[in-house]
Design an enzyme around this catalytic site. Structure first.
Site, PDB file in Angstrom:
ATOM      1  N   GLU A 111       0.863  -1.186   0.000  1.00 14.56           N
ATOM      2  CA  GLU A 111       0.000   0.000   0.000  1.00 14.56           C
ATOM      3  C   GLU A 111       0.890   1.224   0.000  1.00 14.56           C
ATOM      4  O   GLU A 111       1.914   1.226   0.663  1.00 14.56           O
ATOM      5  CB  GLU A 111      -0.855   0.031   1.278  1.00 14.56           C
ATOM      6  N   TYR A 123       7.733   1.426  -7.540  1.00 16.83           N
ATOM      7  CA  TYR A 123       7.041   0.129  -7.568  1.00 16.83           C
ATOM      8  C   TYR A 123       6.660  -0.243  -9.009  1.00 16.83           C
ATOM      9  O   TYR A 123       6.823  -1.399  -9.421  1.00 16.83           O
ATOM     10  CB  TYR A 123       5.794   0.167  -6.675  1.00 16.83           C
TER      11      TYR A 123
HETATM   12  C1  LIG Z   1      10.691   5.921  -2.531  1.00 17.45           C
HETATM   13  C2  LIG Z   1      12.190   5.766  -2.283  1.00 17.45           C
HETATM   14  C3  LIG Z   1      12.425   4.540  -1.385  1.00 17.45           C
HETATM   15  C4  LIG Z   1      12.920   5.596  -3.630  1.00 17.45           C
HETATM   16  O1  LIG Z   1      14.285   5.320  -3.369  1.00 17.45           O
HETATM   17  P1  LIG Z   1      15.412   5.568  -4.485  1.00 17.45           P
HETATM   18  O2  LIG Z   1      16.636   4.842  -4.047  1.00 17.45           O
HETATM   19  O3  LIG Z   1      15.551   7.008  -4.757  1.00 17.45           O
HETATM   20  O4  LIG Z   1      14.790   4.837  -5.767  1.00 17.45           O
HETATM   21  P2  LIG Z   1      15.584   4.371  -7.087  1.00 17.45           P
HETATM   22  O5  LIG Z   1      16.806   5.215  -7.279  1.00 17.45           O
HETATM   23  O6  LIG Z   1      15.799   2.905  -7.012  1.00 17.45           O
HETATM   24  O7  LIG Z   1      14.514   4.730  -8.209  1.00 17.45           O
HETATM   25  C5  LIG Z   1      14.082   3.791  -9.172  1.00 17.45           C
HETATM   26  C6  LIG Z   1      13.048   4.434 -10.069  1.00 17.45           C
HETATM   27  O8  LIG Z   1      11.880   4.791  -9.291  1.00 17.45           O
HETATM   28  C7  LIG Z   1      11.349   6.036  -9.777  1.00 17.45           C
HETATM   29  N1  LIG Z   1      11.501   7.072  -8.756  1.00 17.45           N
HETATM   30  C8  LIG Z   1      12.113   6.951  -7.541  1.00 17.45           C
HETATM   31  N2  LIG Z   1      12.005   8.115  -6.846  1.00 17.45           N
HETATM   32  C9  LIG Z   1      11.332   8.966  -7.639  1.00 17.45           C
HETATM   33  C10 LIG Z   1      10.904  10.316  -7.488  1.00 17.45           C
HETATM   34  N3  LIG Z   1      11.150  11.030  -6.358  1.00 17.45           N
HETATM   35  N4  LIG Z   1      10.198  10.884  -8.477  1.00 17.45           N
HETATM   36  C11 LIG Z   1       9.917  10.205  -9.614  1.00 17.45           C
HETATM   37  N5  LIG Z   1      10.304   8.910  -9.842  1.00 17.45           N
HETATM   38  C12 LIG Z   1      11.001   8.313  -8.855  1.00 17.45           C
HETATM   39  C13 LIG Z   1      12.168   6.381 -11.017  1.00 17.45           C
HETATM   40  O9  LIG Z   1      11.539   5.732 -12.120  1.00 17.45           O
HETATM   41  C14 LIG Z   1      13.504   5.727 -10.689  1.00 17.45           C
HETATM   42  O10 LIG Z   1      14.282   5.461 -11.832  1.00 17.45           O
HETATM   43  P3  LIG Z   1      15.223   6.640 -12.453  1.00 17.45           P
HETATM   44  O11 LIG Z   1      15.982   7.243 -11.328  1.00 17.45           O
HETATM   45  O12 LIG Z   1      16.094   5.888 -13.429  1.00 17.45           O
HETATM   46  O13 LIG Z   1      14.288   7.623 -13.108  1.00 17.45           O
HETATM   47  C15 LIG Z   1      12.768   7.062  -1.586  1.00 17.45           C
HETATM   48  O14 LIG Z   1      12.384   8.191  -2.335  1.00 17.45           O
HETATM   49  C16 LIG Z   1      12.316   7.246  -0.147  1.00 17.45           C
HETATM   50  O15 LIG Z   1      12.945   6.726   0.785  1.00 17.45           O
HETATM   51  N6  LIG Z   1      11.202   8.008   0.078  1.00 17.45           N
HETATM   52  C17 LIG Z   1      10.728   8.286   1.453  1.00 17.45           C
HETATM   53  C18 LIG Z   1      10.120   7.058   2.088  1.00 17.45           C
HETATM   54  C19 LIG Z   1       8.946   6.535   1.283  1.00 17.45           C
HETATM   55  O16 LIG Z   1       8.130   7.289   0.781  1.00 17.45           O
HETATM   56  N7  LIG Z   1       8.862   5.198   1.195  1.00 17.45           N
HETATM   57  C20 LIG Z   1       7.785   4.512   0.505  1.00 17.45           C
HETATM   58  C21 LIG Z   1       6.753   4.064   1.502  1.00 17.45           C
HETATM   59  S1  LIG Z   1       5.391   3.265   0.679  1.00 17.45           S
END
Ligand SMILES: CC(C)(COP(=O)(O)OP(=O)(O)OC[C@H]1O[C@@H](n2cnc3c(N)ncnc32)[C@H](O)[C@@H]1OP(=O)(O)O)[C@@H](O)C(=O)NCCC(=O)NCCS
Length: 154
Positions: A111, A123
Site C-alpha cells: 500500500e 514500484y
Molecule cells: C521511494 C524511495 C524509497 C525511492 O528510493 P530511491 O533509491 O531514490 O529509488 P531508485 O533510485 O531505485 O529509483 C528507481 C526508479 O523509481 C522512480 N523514482 C524513484 N524516486 C522517484 C521520485 N522522487 N520521483 C519520480 N520517480 C522516482 C524512477 O523511475 C527511478 O528510476 P530513475 O531514477 O532511473 O528515473 C525514496 O524516495 C524514499 O525513501 N522516500 C521516502 C520514504 C517513502 O516514501 N517510502 C515509501 C513508503 S510506501
C-alpha cells in the site's frame, strides 16, 4: 570519486536505532525504533524481516517485508535523502522480493500513499500494478489520504 558498492544484509537488533534514525531523517512518515526492533527480532516465527543497504558500512536504506500465507507484503522502504536516484530503492525491493520468492510466496502486495509519486513510480518500475484504492486510509495533518493498493505476481 566512485561511490562504494552497495551491500545488502539482514537487519539485526543492534541496527534498530540506526534504522529509526535514518527513517526519521528521510521520511515524512517514519517508523519508531520499537517497530524496527520487532522486524529485527531473531525468532523463527517472526513474519517481519528487514534488509539493510549499506555503502562502506554506512546505512543508506532499508526495506521491511513479511510473509502472510501465500502472499508477501512490503511494509516499508526508505532510502536516505542524500542517496536517492542511485537505484538503491530498486536493489532493496528486488532483494525483498527474492527473499519472499525463496519462502514460496506467490504474490507481493503493498500500500502506498496516493500523493507518494516517487514510491509509486519505483514500484511500477519493478513491475507492480495498481489493484485499487482504499479511501481515506492514511492520516494527514489535517484530514486523510487514499492508499493505492499494488501487487506483483511472483
Ligand atoms: C521511494 C524511495 C524509497 C525511492 O528510493 P530511491 O533509491 O531514490 O529509488 P531508485 O533510485 O531505485 O529509483 C528507481 C526508479 O523509481 C522512480 N523514482 C524513484 N524516486 C522517484 C521520485 N522522487 N520521483 C519520480 N520517480 C522516482 C524512477 O523511475 C527511478 O528510476 P530513475 O531514477 O532511473 O528515473 C525514496 O524516495 C524514499 O525513501 N522516500 C521516502 C520514504 C517513502 O516514501 N517510502 C515509501 C513508503 S510506501
Amino acid at each position: 570519486m566512485t561511490p562504494a558498492a552497495p551491500a545488502i544484509r539482514p537487519g539485526l537488533l543492534a541496527d534498530a536505532y540506526r534504522m529509526a534514525r535514518l527513517d526519521a531523517a528521510s521520511s515524512p512518515w517514519p517508523w519508531s525504533e520499537a517497530q524496527y526492533l520487532r522486524c529485527c527480532t531473531p525468532v523463527a516465527d517472526n513474519r517481519e524481516r528487514a534488509l539493510l543497504l549499506e555503502t562502506d558500512n554506512e546505512l543508506q536504506g532499508l526495506v521491511v517485508f513479511a510473509r502472510e500465507l501465500d502472499d508477501g507484503s512490503i511494509y516499508n522502504i526508505v532510502v536516505a535523502s542524500s542517496a536517492r536516484r542511485r537505484g538503491y530503492g530498486v536493489l532493496l525491493l528486488e532483494a525483498a522480493i527474492e527473499a519472499l520468492v525463496t519462502t514460496g510466496a506467490r504474490r507481493c502486495l503493498l500500500e502506498v500513499r496516493k500523493s507518494n509519486t516517487g514510491a509509486r513510480r519505483l514500484y511500477a518500475s519493478c513491475g507492480f500494478h495498481v489493484d485499487g484504492t482504499r479511501r481515506n486510509y492514511y492520516p494527514l495533518p489535517p484530514g486523510r489520504e487514499d492508499a493505492i493498493l499494488m501487487s506483483l505476481d511472483l
